[in-house]
Scaffold this active site. Structure first.
Site, PDB file in Angstrom:
ATOM      1  N   CYS A  43     -54.388  -5.814  50.742  1.00 40.17           N
ATOM      2  CA  CYS A  43     -55.271  -5.134  49.959  1.00 40.17           C
ATOM      3  C   CYS A  43     -55.233  -3.456  50.297  1.00 40.17           C
ATOM      4  O   CYS A  43     -55.133  -3.157  51.435  1.00 40.17           O
ATOM      5  CB  CYS A  43     -56.430  -5.713  49.546  1.00 40.17           C
ATOM      6  N   CYS A  46     -57.279  -3.066  53.438  1.00 39.24           N
ATOM      7  CA  CYS A  46     -56.742  -3.394  54.650  1.00 39.24           C
ATOM      8  C   CYS A  46     -55.933  -1.959  55.146  1.00 39.24           C
ATOM      9  O   CYS A  46     -55.882  -1.620  56.299  1.00 39.24           O
ATOM     10  CB  CYS A  46     -55.752  -4.426  54.420  1.00 39.24           C
ATOM     11  N   ASP A 447     -26.999  23.748  39.912  1.00 38.74           N
ATOM     12  CA  ASP A 447     -25.844  24.526  40.713  1.00 38.74           C
ATOM     13  C   ASP A 447     -24.808  23.867  39.858  1.00 38.74           C
ATOM     14  O   ASP A 447     -24.717  22.757  39.425  1.00 38.74           O
ATOM     15  CB  ASP A 447     -25.912  24.121  42.252  1.00 38.74           C
ATOM     16  N   ASP A 626     -26.348  21.537  45.885  1.00 41.05           N
ATOM     17  CA  ASP A 626     -25.384  20.763  47.270  1.00 41.05           C
ATOM     18  C   ASP A 626     -25.058  21.698  48.539  1.00 41.05           C
ATOM     19  O   ASP A 626     -24.688  21.125  49.527  1.00 41.05           O
ATOM     20  CB  ASP A 626     -24.423  20.113  46.791  1.00 41.05           C
ATOM     21  N   ASP A 630     -27.819  26.979  48.423  1.00 45.69           N
ATOM     22  CA  ASP A 630     -28.852  26.270  47.485  1.00 45.69           C
ATOM     23  C   ASP A 630     -30.107  25.839  48.307  1.00 45.69           C
ATOM     24  O   ASP A 630     -31.178  25.331  47.582  1.00 45.69           O
ATOM     25  CB  ASP A 630     -28.488  24.892  46.758  1.00 45.69           C
TER      26      ASP A 630
END
Length: 727
Positions: A43, A46, A447, A626, A630
């Site tokens: 829970c 916890c 991009d 990528d 960038d």
């Protein structure tokens, strides 16, 4: 043009799985990472108790508890040992076990499920027998006959409660010894109170005993907990998906002799044999053999990849056709698969504003449970004129019905279900708050090269350049990691061109590469930088003194590019294309994809400035890129995504990583993120409505302990089932 370490490939997806090692390594925490299984947590209380206590422990930097995996990750200095953490958890009342560093096993969780099912079966069998005995009492049995049936029921109920109620009793006792009150304490008090009053009634030859009720109470509680366990197992997390791919043993080759060893016993440089049909147990390089490799479970790619001497393999891939001898580069906890699974598990455990809200509500609510129960007992003792049985029943029902179990499941159930679905679609979540932020996005910036396209451009006019020009261009291209430079270098090498001996070679990020040859300055890069006239194609421009030329390229569109743009626009998102390429190429790409807002010849600072301007205007921006150019934009955006074929710096700066070539999952991620936020809010509302309706019912005496247990279990299960509605 940009700079970073990059290994070109004919297929970017072929680098996706090995790149996971760099991805995980980029997010690795300092010092030591301790992994422990804490099987008894269940829970929000916890989570809060363990994380807050360990945060105060000397030498511990942070602690994150994954409720679904029941796995604790502790970032600490090297001086803190796993036994120190286990001892600390024991004082809190939780058993803990160190996880095998070479595997992410779910053994403890599976064991807990089997134990719950066994205790549930015992409780169900006893419940049916006691109910049969109760039929006689309900039918009007009186005097010694009624007492005999009550006594037989007690003989069945007492050992059943002692056995089947152990999960609640153990947790409650440990919690009380540690000075805390969690959700199992009121449940245990309710069970014991109901049992005691039933024994008292039996010994006093009373008319009413509640042995069937107390056993049915345990049965419903166990049923609710087991069904919740199974429901969360259906929402299998991405970390579990990855853990299931790990291989515990490998066939090691040493002096020509084969021996089966644990993966944890392998060292860098060892040779392992991977037979056809077997799963690759380590990260490594093929030294002998040829085969085809299935990477579909890691990258989503359905077509096998050819592997031969020098090919890089990742743990979890499947060898399809021929035997391979692989030299180990990483094994066990150092493998890319293990580190990726660890990264995902940490992301699932990350704190979001909803997680923090749930924990605060649970901490504030838990202490009121015994107070409400005691208050109900005192009031009903007064109202009923001292009817102890009635007051105890109402107090027990109040203890049970006010347990905030549903509140504790509101957030982790949804996050786990969402991360698992996105992983199966080919999107790896690195940051646990990314889904929350993704749901707020209204603008998406792409991009072009390597993002909307495959990033594997091929030169188209090498014949137009002389030998002197190509030799100098090759030397410059090999000094850069830009996709165009790498493609040019690879193509020229395949033609047998030798590089010119350049001096003082250096790369200028965002512009290109320059050097000296025979006393002349040579450059390869942007048209304006080298002094060339731009062409309406993707090109890298070369200059030597006053002479200039252009190496032109063509690139294929990435799978799913058209669909993702249409999908985002259908969701009402603004889509922009911002690229460093020339205007003609960018315009053609934008028209092909249906993007009206596009910007060409953008430098790294231009992309970051565009994002900053949009966010200053109140927009939430998702950046998809990528390259090294960038990286600043990826870091500045509200959320960022990069392909697995991206440069290391771009992946490290991103919140999510696409594992395959298909860019389509981005649209799915946007949709699921919105659903995720709605499901969490629905769970909070459901938990609130539950308490508003049923707490007064219990306090007013309209709920028996049995009825309270059924309602509480249904509430918890409903929250988890709501999380599974993610599509």
């Amino acid at each position: 043009m940009s700079t970073a370490t990059f290994r070109p490939s004919a297929c970017p997806a072929c680098d996706a799985a090995p790149a996971a090692e760099a991805l995980a390594g980029g997010a690795a925490l300092p010092n030591a990472r301790l992994l422990l299984s804490v099987p008894e947590v269940h829970c929000a209380a916890c989570i809060s108790t363990i994380e807050r206590d360990l945060a105060r422990m000397e030498g511990v930097n942070s602690a994150r508890l994954n409720l679904t995996l029941k796995r604790l990750s502790v970032d600490a200095v090297a001086a803190v040992g796993v036994q120190d953490v286990i001892a600390r958890l024991d004082r809190l009342g939780y058993d803990a076990h160190e996880l095998d560093a070479g595997t992410l096993s779910m053994t403890e969780t599976d064991k807990q499920g089997r134990e719950l099912l066994m205790r549930l079966g015992v409780a169900g069998f006893a419940m049916m027998n006691i109910m049969l005995l109760s039929v006689a009492v309900w039918s009007g049995a009186e005097g010694p006959t009624r007492d005999m049936f009550h006594l037989i029921s007690a003989l069945i109920a007492i050992p059943t409660v002692a056995f089947s109620g152990q999960p609640f009793f153990r947790a409650a006792i440990k919690g009380l010894r540690a000075g805390r009150m969690d959700m199992d304490a009121p449940i245990s008090f309710a069970i014991i109170l109901t049992l005691i009053i039933s024994i008292y009634e039996t010994l006093q030859s009373g008319e009413h005993a509640y042995f069937e009720a107390v056993v049915m109470l345990i049965f419903f509680l166990l049923a609710g907990r087991y069904l919740d366990f199974r429901a969360r197992a259906v929402a299998r997390s991405a970390a579990q998906e990855l853990a299931a791919l790990e291989v515990p043993r490998a066939m090691r080759l040493r002096d020509g002799v084969e021996s089966t060893v644990s993966v944890a016993d392998l060292a860098v440089g060892d040779l392992v044999l991977v037979r056809p049909g077997g799963r690759v147990p380590v990260d490594g390089v093929v030294v002998v053999g040829k085969s085809e490799i299935d990477r579909s479970l890691l990258t989503g790619e359905t077509l096998p990849v050819y592997a031969a001497e020098g090919s890089v393999l990742s743990a979890g891939e499947v060898n399809l056709t021929g035997p391979l001898t692989v030299r180990v580069t990483a094994a066990g906890k150092d493998s890319s698969l293990h580190r990726m699974a660890d990264l995902v598990a940490n992301a699932e455990s990350a704190r979001t504003k909803y997680t923090t809200l749930a924990e605060r509500a649970a901490r504030a609510y838990a202490p009121t449970i015994p107070l409400l129960s005691i208050g109900a007992f005192i009031v009903w003792m007064y109202i009923s004129g001292g009817d102890l049985r009635l007051a105890v029943n109402i107090a027990a029902a109040t203890l049970i019905i006010t347990c905030p179990c549903a509140l504790g499941l509101a957030v982790p159930a949804v996050v786990t279900a969402a991360s698992g679905k996105l992983f199966r679609k080919g999107l790896l979540i690195k940051d646990g708050t990314a889904l929350e932020r993704l749901a707020e996005v209204d603008t998406v910036i792409f991009d072009k090269t390597g993002t909307l396209t495959m990033g594997t451009p091929a030169p188209t006019n090498l014949e137009a350049h002389g030998a002197t020009e190509t030799r100098a261009a090759l030397a410059l291209a090999e000094a850069s990691s830009h996709p165009l430079a790498q493609a040019l270098a690879q193509a020229l090498r395949m033609r047998g061109v030798d590089p010119a001996p350049l001096q003082d070679v250096q790369e200028v990020p965002g512009y290109g590469v320059e050097g000296s040859w025979q006393g002349q300055r040579v450059r390869l890069g942007r048209a304006a930088w080298v002094g060339a006239v731009p062409v309406e194609m993707t090109a890298a421009y070369f200059s030597r003194d006053d002479a200039t030329g252009a190496f032109t390229f063509s690139d294929a569109l990435r799978p799913g590019a058209e669909d993702v743009v249409k999908g985002l626009q259908a969701q009402g998102k603004a889509v922009l294309l911002v690229s460093g390429d020339v205007a003609g190429v960018v315009r053609e790409m934008a028209q092909r994809l249906g993007i009206d807002d596009w910007h060409a010849e953008a430098l790294p600072q231009d992309k970051a400035a565009r994002i900053a301007a949009l966010q200053d205007a109140g927009h939430k921006v998702l950046m998809v890129g990528d390259g090294l150019n960038d990286t600043v934009a990826l870091s500045a955006a509200h959320v960022s995504i990069s392909p697995a074929s991206a440069l290391d710096a771009a992946r490290a700066a991103s919140d999510m990583v696409l594992l395959g070539r298909d860019i389509g999952p981005i649209s799915d991620a946007m949709r699921i993120a919105g659903q995720c936020t709605r499901r969490i809010r629905e769970n909070f509302v459901q938990s609130g409505v539950y308490n508003i309706i049923f707490v007064p019912i219990a306090l007013l005496g309209f709920a028996t302990p049995l009825w309270a247990a059924a309602v509480m279990s249904i509430s918890s299960i409903t929250v988890t089932l709501n999380a599974l509605r993610l599509k």
